[in-house]
Design a protein around this motif. Structure first.
Motif, PDB file in Angstrom:
ATOM      1  N   GLY A  16       0.716  -1.324  -0.157  1.00  0.00           N
ATOM      2  CA  GLY A  16      -0.092   0.078   0.179  1.00  0.00           C
ATOM      3  C   GLY A  16       0.868   1.303  -0.043  1.00  0.00           C
ATOM      4  O   GLY A  16       0.485   2.414  -0.676  1.00  0.00           O
ATOM      5  N   ASN A  19       2.365   2.010  -3.282  1.00  0.00           N
ATOM      6  CA  ASN A  19       1.448   2.408  -4.345  1.00  0.00           C
ATOM      7  C   ASN A  19       1.075   3.850  -3.889  1.00  0.00           C
ATOM      8  O   ASN A  19       0.668   4.773  -4.758  1.00  0.00           O
ATOM      9  N   LEU A  20       1.235   4.314  -2.722  1.00  0.00           N
ATOM     10  CA  LEU A  20       0.981   5.560  -2.477  1.00  0.00           C
ATOM     11  C   LEU A  20       1.939   6.734  -2.872  1.00  0.00           C
ATOM     12  O   LEU A  20       1.709   7.708  -3.390  1.00  0.00           O
ATOM     13  N   GLU A  22       4.340   5.789  -5.378  1.00  0.00           N
ATOM     14  CA  GLU A  22       4.555   5.519  -6.723  1.00  0.00           C
ATOM     15  C   GLU A  22       3.453   4.639  -7.057  1.00  0.00           C
ATOM     16  O   GLU A  22       3.348   3.645  -7.132  1.00  0.00           O
ATOM     17  N   PRO A  23       2.357   5.306  -7.554  1.00  0.00           N
ATOM     18  CA  PRO A  23       1.125   4.630  -7.899  1.00  0.00           C
ATOM     19  C   PRO A  23       1.039   3.676  -9.016  1.00  0.00           C
ATOM     20  O   PRO A  23       1.675   3.780  -9.995  1.00  0.00           O
ATOM     21  N   PHE A  24       0.788   2.542  -8.781  1.00  0.00           N
ATOM     22  CA  PHE A  24       0.653   1.362  -9.962  1.00  0.00           C
ATOM     23  C   PHE A  24      -0.640   1.859 -10.733  1.00  0.00           C
ATOM     24  O   PHE A  24      -1.577   2.518 -10.504  1.00  0.00           O
ATOM     25  N   ASN A  25      -0.556   1.059 -12.220  1.00  0.00           N
ATOM     26  CA  ASN A  25      -1.489   1.397 -12.983  1.00  0.00           C
ATOM     27  C   ASN A  25      -2.705   0.386 -13.032  1.00  0.00           C
ATOM     28  O   ASN A  25      -2.578  -0.547 -12.412  1.00  0.00           O
ATOM     29  N   LEU A  28      -4.158  -3.119 -10.450  1.00  0.00           N
ATOM     30  CA  LEU A  28      -3.384  -3.428  -9.344  1.00  0.00           C
ATOM     31  C   LEU A  28      -3.330  -1.876  -8.202  1.00  0.00           C
ATOM     32  O   LEU A  28      -3.168  -2.308  -7.079  1.00  0.00           O
ATOM     33  N   GLY A  29      -3.278  -1.051  -8.921  1.00  0.00           N
ATOM     34  CA  GLY A  29      -3.234   0.429  -8.293  1.00  0.00           C
ATOM     35  C   GLY A  29      -4.421   0.472  -7.284  1.00  0.00           C
ATOM     36  O   GLY A  29      -4.471   0.989  -6.164  1.00  0.00           O
ATOM     37  N   LEU A  30      -5.607   0.368  -7.752  1.00  0.00           N
ATOM     38  CA  LEU A  30      -7.040   0.228  -7.049  1.00  0.00           C
ATOM     39  C   LEU A  30      -6.902  -0.940  -5.679  1.00  0.00           C
ATOM     40  O   LEU A  30      -7.373  -0.591  -4.726  1.00  0.00           O
ATOM     41  N   ALA A  32      -4.220  -1.861  -4.416  1.00  0.00           N
ATOM     42  CA  ALA A  32      -3.287  -1.405  -3.402  1.00  0.00           C
ATOM     43  C   ALA A  32      -3.523  -0.597  -2.627  1.00  0.00           C
ATOM     44  O   ALA A  32      -3.564  -0.221  -1.333  1.00  0.00           O
ATOM     45  N   SER A  33      -4.448   0.576  -3.207  1.00  0.00           N
ATOM     46  CA  SER A  33      -5.238   1.608  -2.428  1.00  0.00           C
ATOM     47  C   SER A  33      -6.044   1.092  -1.596  1.00  0.00           C
ATOM     48  O   SER A  33      -6.249   1.399  -0.346  1.00  0.00           O
TER      49      SER A  33
END
Length: 82
Positions: A16, A19-20, A22-25, A28-30, A32-33
């Motif tokens: 998490g 991702n905060l 260096e956000p994932f695309n 996967l980013g959703l 992780a958030s």
């Protein structure tokens, strides 16, 4: 020695936090958030719910708060054994 539940929790926090900063695309980013904010909200709620237990059983109150924020119920279960 660090136990498996601690390692898994730390991996979720790391996932998490990465991702905060260096956000994932995409999906996967959703995910992780969602994991990060779910852990954060759940552990903050545990601090409020178990505040008296943390005060009475921890060696120092700030340490107990930090460990509850980091590990949550895993740490709180160890307080009963002390």
């Amino acid at each position: 020695m660090i136990k498996l539940p601690h390692i898994i929790t730390l991996m979720h926090w790391a996932f998490g936090l990465v991702n905060l900063f260096e956000p994932f695309n995409g999906l996967l980013g959703l995910i992780a958030s969602f994991v990060f904010y779910l852990l954060l909200i759940a552990h903050i709620a545990e601090i409020f719910i178990f505040n008296n237990k943390i005060k009475s059983h921890s060696t120092s109150y700030p340490y107990g708060l930090f460990m509850t924020l980091l590990y949550g119920v895993i740490y709180l279960n160890t307080l009963d054994k002390k």
